[in-house]
Design a protein around this motif. Structure first.
Motif, PDB file in Angstrom:
ATOM      1  N   TYR A   1       0.797  -1.222   0.000  1.00 28.94           N
ATOM      2  CA  TYR A   1       0.000   0.000   0.000  1.00 28.94           C
ATOM      3  C   TYR A   1       0.835   1.281   0.000  1.00 28.94           C
ATOM      4  O   TYR A   1       0.290   2.365   0.214  1.00 28.94           O
TER       5      TYR A   1
ATOM      6  N   ASP B   1      -0.538   4.462  -1.727  1.00 29.32           N
ATOM      7  CA  ASP B   1      -1.981   4.367  -1.956  1.00 29.32           C
ATOM      8  C   ASP B   1      -2.654   5.597  -1.348  1.00 29.32           C
ATOM      9  O   ASP B   1      -2.469   5.892  -0.164  1.00 29.32           O
TER      10      ASP B   1
ATOM     11  N   VAL C   1      -5.535   4.414   1.764  1.00 32.90           N
ATOM     12  CA  VAL C   1      -5.353   3.597   2.963  1.00 32.90           C
ATOM     13  C   VAL C   1      -4.961   4.414   4.187  1.00 32.90           C
ATOM     14  O   VAL C   1      -5.585   4.314   5.244  1.00 32.90           O
TER      15      VAL C   1
ATOM     16  N   LEU D   1      -9.587  -3.491   1.766  1.00 31.87           N
ATOM     17  CA  LEU D   1      -8.410  -3.381   2.638  1.00 31.87           C
ATOM     18  C   LEU D   1      -8.457  -4.437   3.734  1.00 31.87           C
ATOM     19  O   LEU D   1      -7.461  -5.148   3.985  1.00 31.87           O
TER      20      LEU D   1
END
Length: 317
Positions: free
Chosen positions: A56, A59, A62, A131
């Motif tokens: 991640y 990202d 997140v 997630l």
């Protein structure tokens, strides 16, 4: 302080359950880095954070999501709805999370108009579910069988405490800030929240590796859960290692088993906590029984082993 008014019928119907979603959210909490972590979580982070960061890194969703949804004193309600049935699978729990309407998920962040822009887009609940699913599949599920055994061992220990000390003995100190106040009042935390009457609700207790735990609810149905730190984990990670002298006298595994039996445990619990085979644990229990260091009694469907006064004295010495 915040407390719940709990009727005797609620306590009579209450249950201990294991929830893979609750443990995955506990791991997400550790990955988010905004809440205190427990000793087992620190060990888990050392092993798994690199994979999470690699997946991640960069990202845009997140990190803002974790900082908004899981922060000191707050966890978004849609992440922690109680299981609907005993033994509910992760996929069932995840599907319920995924069905959360985006406006509801956004409201559960508890930030009002301060919700970060990236969390205002459509698909908030779906991205959160993705997630959670990745963390479960890649970081939690590989170790789940052992985790589940440790949680089940903790539950057996607490239900045994219930039979000997009543609900006050079980509830006091189950999680930081929680204690039984009497007159049907259960202090949940030390925050200045209005009392909540759950006298007609279902109540679940769920162990995780979290340092402090949290509470969750869903209405309808009127269902509440208390997620608490699993104390049995300390034994599973060496928190009750026997003294060196005792280990030299009895052997490391037998000494560990004797040390663990300061509180009652079943054979299944001891297998989970020591990682030894069933036959090996059973053999050591027979030797300790024959030596008069432990005794046993039946509690429901389980046989629990625990110290005799002699065994307690040996451990102290």
């Amino acid at each position: 302080m915040g407390f719940w008014q709990i009727g005797t019928d609620v306590l009579a119907r209450s249950r201990f359950v294991v929830s893979p979603l609750a443990e995955t959210v506990a791991c997400l909490s550790a990955l988010g880095g905004q809440r205190a972590v427990s000793a087992p979580q620190r060990e888990w982070l050392a092993a798994h954070r690199p994979a999470f960061e690699a997946r991640y890194a960069g990202d845009p969703f997140v990190r803002p999501f974790l900082h908004a949804a899981i922060r000191p004193g707050w966890i978004a309600d849609f992440l922690v709805t109680p299981p609907h049935t005993p033994g509910e699978t992760f996929s069932t729990e995840l599907a319920r999370l995924r069905r959360t309407p985006d406006p509801t998920a956004r409201e559960h962040l508890g930030l009002g108009d301060a919700v970060p822009e990236v969390l205002r887009a459509d698909g908030l609940a779906g991205r959160a579910a993705d997630l959670v699913d990745w963390v479960w599949s890649h970081l939690v599920r590989p170790g789940w069988p052992r985790l589940r055994r440790v949680f089940e061992a903790d539950i057996v220990s607490r239900t045994d405490r219930l039979s000997t000390g009543g609900w006050a003995a079980v509830l006091d100190g189950m999680r930081p800030g929680m204690r039984w106040l009497g007159d049907g009042r259960l202090q949940i935390n030390t925050y200045d929240y209005a009392p909540l009457d759950i006298s007609d609700a279902e109540l679940l207790f769920i162990p995780t590796t979290a340092a402090r735990g949290w509470v969750g609810w869903e209405s309808p149905p009127r269902s509440y859960s208390i997620i608490y730190p699993c104390t049995g984990w300390l034994a599973a990670t060496g928190g009750t290692a026997p003294p060196d002298a005792l280990a030299r006298l009895l052997g490391p595994l037998r000494a560990t088993i004797l040390t663990l039996l300061a509180t009652p445990h079943s054979t299944t619990q001891l297998v989970a906590l020591t990682g030894a085979g069933l036959g090996s644990v059973g053999g050591h229990l027979r030797v300790l029984l024959d030596a008069g260091l432990i005794t046993r009694r039946r509690a429901g469907r389980s046989v629990l082993y625990y110290h005799t006064p002699t065994g307690e004295a040996v451990c102290r010495g």
